[in-house]
Design an enzyme around this catalytic site. Structure first.
Site, PDB file in Angstrom:
ATOM      1  N   SER A  11       0.820  -1.226   0.000  1.00 44.53           N
ATOM      2  CA  SER A  11       0.000   0.000   0.000  1.00 44.53           C
ATOM      3  C   SER A  11       0.848   1.267   0.000  1.00 44.53           C
ATOM      4  CB  SER A  11      -0.928   0.004   1.219  1.00 44.53           C
ATOM      5  OG  SER A  11      -0.185  -0.024   2.431  1.00 44.53           O
ATOM      6  N   ALA A  47       9.334   8.580   3.286  1.00 49.61           N
ATOM      7  CA  ALA A  47      10.188   9.279   2.318  1.00 49.61           C
ATOM      8  C   ALA A  47      10.193  10.768   2.634  1.00 49.61           C
ATOM      9  CB  ALA A  47       9.690   9.039   0.899  1.00 49.61           C
ATOM     10  N   GLY A  50      11.763  13.911  -1.712  1.00 49.05           N
ATOM     11  CA  GLY A  50      10.791  14.372  -2.687  1.00 49.05           C
ATOM     12  C   GLY A  50      10.810  13.543  -3.952  1.00 49.05           C
ATOM     13  N   GLU A 116      19.684  17.620  -4.513  1.00 49.33           N
ATOM     14  CA  GLU A 116      20.215  16.540  -3.680  1.00 49.33           C
ATOM     15  C   GLU A 116      21.459  15.950  -4.333  1.00 49.33           C
ATOM     16  OE1 GLU A 116      15.980  15.203  -1.649  1.00 49.33           O
ATOM     17  OE2 GLU A 116      16.927  13.856  -3.083  1.00 49.33           O
ATOM     18  N   HIS A 241      21.985   4.710   2.909  1.00 48.44           N
ATOM     19  CA  HIS A 241      21.861   6.162   2.998  1.00 48.44           C
ATOM     20  C   HIS A 241      22.972   6.671   3.908  1.00 48.44           C
ATOM     21  CE1 HIS A 241      20.304  10.179   3.466  1.00 48.44           C
ATOM     22  NE2 HIS A 241      19.383   9.922   2.555  1.00 48.44           N
ATOM     23  N   ARG A 288      25.223   8.751  -3.335  1.00 49.02           N
ATOM     24  CA  ARG A 288      25.107   8.103  -2.030  1.00 49.02           C
ATOM     25  C   ARG A 288      26.150   7.010  -1.789  1.00 49.02           C
ATOM     26  NH1 ARG A 288      18.482   7.621  -1.664  1.00 49.02           N
ATOM     27  NH2 ARG A 288      18.142   9.799  -1.115  1.00 49.02           N
ATOM     28  N   HIS A 349      19.107   1.418   3.112  1.00 52.32           N
ATOM     29  CA  HIS A 349      18.079   2.376   2.712  1.00 52.32           C
ATOM     30  C   HIS A 349      17.226   1.910   1.542  1.00 52.32           C
ATOM     31  CE1 HIS A 349      16.192   6.278   2.319  1.00 52.32           C
ATOM     32  NE2 HIS A 349      16.645   6.433   1.084  1.00 52.32           N
ATOM     33  N   GLU A 373       9.931  -0.425  -5.307  1.00 52.56           N
ATOM     34  CA  GLU A 373      11.259  -0.858  -4.870  1.00 52.56           C
ATOM     35  C   GLU A 373      11.496  -2.351  -5.033  1.00 52.56           C
ATOM     36  OE1 GLU A 373      14.289  -0.450  -1.024  1.00 52.56           O
ATOM     37  OE2 GLU A 373      12.325   0.543  -1.001  1.00 52.56           O
ATOM     38  N   ARG A 384      20.922   4.064  -6.999  1.00 55.02           N
ATOM     39  CA  ARG A 384      19.788   4.948  -7.293  1.00 55.02           C
ATOM     40  C   ARG A 384      20.148   6.407  -7.052  1.00 55.02           C
ATOM     41  NH1 ARG A 384      15.765   7.339  -4.220  1.00 55.02           N
ATOM     42  NH2 ARG A 384      16.260   6.178  -2.319  1.00 55.02           N
ATOM     43  N   SER A 389      13.133   7.327  -6.765  1.00 50.48           N
ATOM     44  CA  SER A 389      12.311   6.167  -6.415  1.00 50.48           C
ATOM     45  C   SER A 389      10.813   6.455  -6.507  1.00 50.48           C
ATOM     46  CB  SER A 389      12.655   5.661  -5.016  1.00 50.48           C
ATOM     47  OG  SER A 389      12.594   6.703  -4.069  1.00 50.48           O
TER      48      SER A 389
END
Length: 527
Positions: A11, A47, A50, A116, A241, A288, A349, A373, A384, A389
């Site tokens: 969900s 999350a 954004g 980012e 992360h 990352r 992460h 994912e 990524r 995502s």
């Protein structure tokens, strides 16, 4: 047996978006959404950053976003998939906004775009530092308005129904007929038959113990798909992360968003030095995998448990506007971001690999699809790019809906495959046994299959996992089933895939870093 047109397992943003689009377009078709906790407990909810979308065509471009994604993916992305996802981003954002989602805007009313790590331009559409919560809330509100969607809370999908569960089938190719689902309140297990089954089960972070993911992230969709003989690929690419808030606790760690470094925060070691400048010219804004590995190197060299994220030089009034949740969560832990450095550590992460799908989200099993994912689309490659995502989930949910709307599958003939309870024995110590095995599994993954790996460690992990697998299978076949045991079974399957596919990879790429190949490369370069 229950019957529905479309069975969605999960969900989060991917599953909910698909369900909404299918339900609106086809009011005569029924959709079940199965979720093992409450419907709002998903990776999406947590999350922060954004959605990466090209909205400012004067400063940014689809080509720049494509190139940033390819660079982060370290040669392992599918370029045509990247182009498709990047180009469709603006339309999918419009879908969310039409459903009522709000995103931050500047003083002129334009979308306030953040930047980012790994991005060459400001392109992150956000709602302060709780973007996922905003999207999840809007999607759930929309779902509740649609009469042909039913949400089954506290229902756990145990296994997919395939030919080997059935007595008589006419299908020769591998196919999915639905899933066996446990009502966790009654502990009753029953089959749900569906025209198509959509796995949208999220990530695997709990496998490592220290994670930014919620407790539900146990790789259930991948475990089920693996046992059903779906293709699984690139599981070695686990993204850590760089900046989870350091706390001496097991389980989920609070995430300090990538956007905080995009806002200008510095990483410092215990002596106060900005060490990222030694590792990459982009410093704190490197991708990352590079930042996480740099932190890991510093921690091991200095024999410390964490490094610091320094925000004290930033405009604090502006910081509080952009990151109110982060500011308040730190304050709850007696960290005043205005004057204190934030202790941070890398944590599991995101999984960049997963169930192999095509551009419509279809797997190699007939009538089985995977979104979000748990899927491997080819977008992320070996690492990524930040905030890609949610974008991927939105685009692939749309693609899957379009495909199934135009190619409605028929119900496949089958006998009713009732679940046969093998064992109804309940060991009063089962809970503590499961917890003990889970913690051993998590320790194994952190020690041998983390940010930096080596072949010897991976082989040790493989041997230890074989023993854990035997224990879990004995419990599975010898005990009355519960959610925790089924989750552990899935985590063992996922661990097996990560270890095996790590051993198969013979070069370092993106999030996969093997010390043996690094040292070999240094030797070759020296000669």
């Amino acid at each position: 047996m229950r019957t529905t047109d479309y069975l969605v397992i999960g969900s989060g943003v991917a599953g909910l978006t698909f369900a909404i689009k299918m339900a609106e377009k086809h009011p005569d078709r029924s959709i079940y959404i199965v979720t093992k906790q409450s419907e709002d407990d998903s990776n999406t909810t947590h999350a922060q950053g954004g959605v990466a979308i090209v909205m400012d065509q004067e400063k940014d471009s689809f080509k720049k976003h494509l190139m940033d994604t390819l660079i982060a993916g370290d040669g392992c992305c599918n370029a045509s998939v990247v182009e498709m996802v990047v180009n469709e981003g603006p339309e999918r954002l419009m879908d969310l906004m039409a459903w009522g989602a709000n995103f931050d805007r500047d003083s002129k009313g334009r979308l306030d775009l953040a930047r980012e790590g790994g991005h060459s331009e400001n392109r992150i559409v956000h709602n302060r530092d709780t973007t996922g919560r905003e999207i999840e809330t809007i999607l759930l509100n929309k779902v509740r308005q649609l009469a042909n969607i039913s949400i089954l809370n506290y229902h756990f999908a145990i296994d997919l129904i395939t030919q080997h569960h059935l007595k008589n089938t006419i299908e020769e190719a591998p196919a999915c007929y639905g899933a066996y689902v446990m009502d966790q309140k009654t502990e009753r297990i029953y089959p749900i038959k569906a025209r198509a089954t959509i796995l949208a089960t999220g990530g695997i972070g709990r496998l490592y113990g220290h994670t930014t993911n919620p407790m539900v992230a146990t790789g259930d969709g991948i475990g089920m798909a693996y046992r059903a003989k779906a293709r699984i690929k690139e599981m070695e690419f686990v993204q850590f992360h760089p900046t989870a808030l350091y706390e001496k606790v097991q389980g989920r760690l609070f995430l300090i968003s990538e956007a905080v470094r995009g806002f200008g925060a510095y990483l410092r070691d215990g002596e106060g030095e900005r060490f990222m400048l030694k590792f990459d010219k982009r410093a704190e804004l490197a991708s990352r995998d590079i930042v996480s590995r740099a932190i890991d190197t510093v921690l091991k060299k200095n024999k410390t448990s964490f490094v610091y994220l320094d925000c004290t030089h930033l405009d604090m009034s502006d910081f509080k506007v952009h990151f109110p949740n982060i500011f308040n969560e730190c304050l709850k832990r007696n960290i005043n971001v205005e004057k204190d450095w934030i202790p941070v550590v890398p944590a599991a992460h995101y999984l960049c690999g997963g169930i192999v799908v095509d551009k419509n989200g279809a797997t190699n099993l007939k009538n089985l699809f995977a979104l979000g994912e748990c899927s491997r689309t080819g977008l992320h490659g070996a690492n990524r790019l930040a905030s890609n995502s949610l974008l991927e989930a939105l685009v692939y949910a749309h693609k899957c809906d379009t495909y199934l709307s135009e190619n409605e599958p028929q119900f496949m003939e089958m006998d009713q495959p009732h679940w046969i309870e093998v064992n109804t024995h309940t060991d009063k110590n089962l809970g503590s046994i499961i917890l003990d095995i889970t913690e051993r599994l998590q320790e194994l993954m952190r020690r041998y299959v983390g940010i930096v790996r080596c072949n010897e460690g991976l082989l040790k992990a493989k041997g230890q996992l074989d023993e854990i697998h035997k224990e879990v299978e004995a419990l599975y076949h010898g005990s009355k089933l519960n959610t925790q045991l089924c989750e552990l079974r899935n985590m063992v399957n996922v661990a097996h895939l990560i270890i095996e596919q790590s051993l198969e990879r013979k070069e370092n790429k993106g999030g996969y870093f093997n010390l043996d190949y690094f040292l070999h490369h240094l030797e070759v370069t020296a000669h």
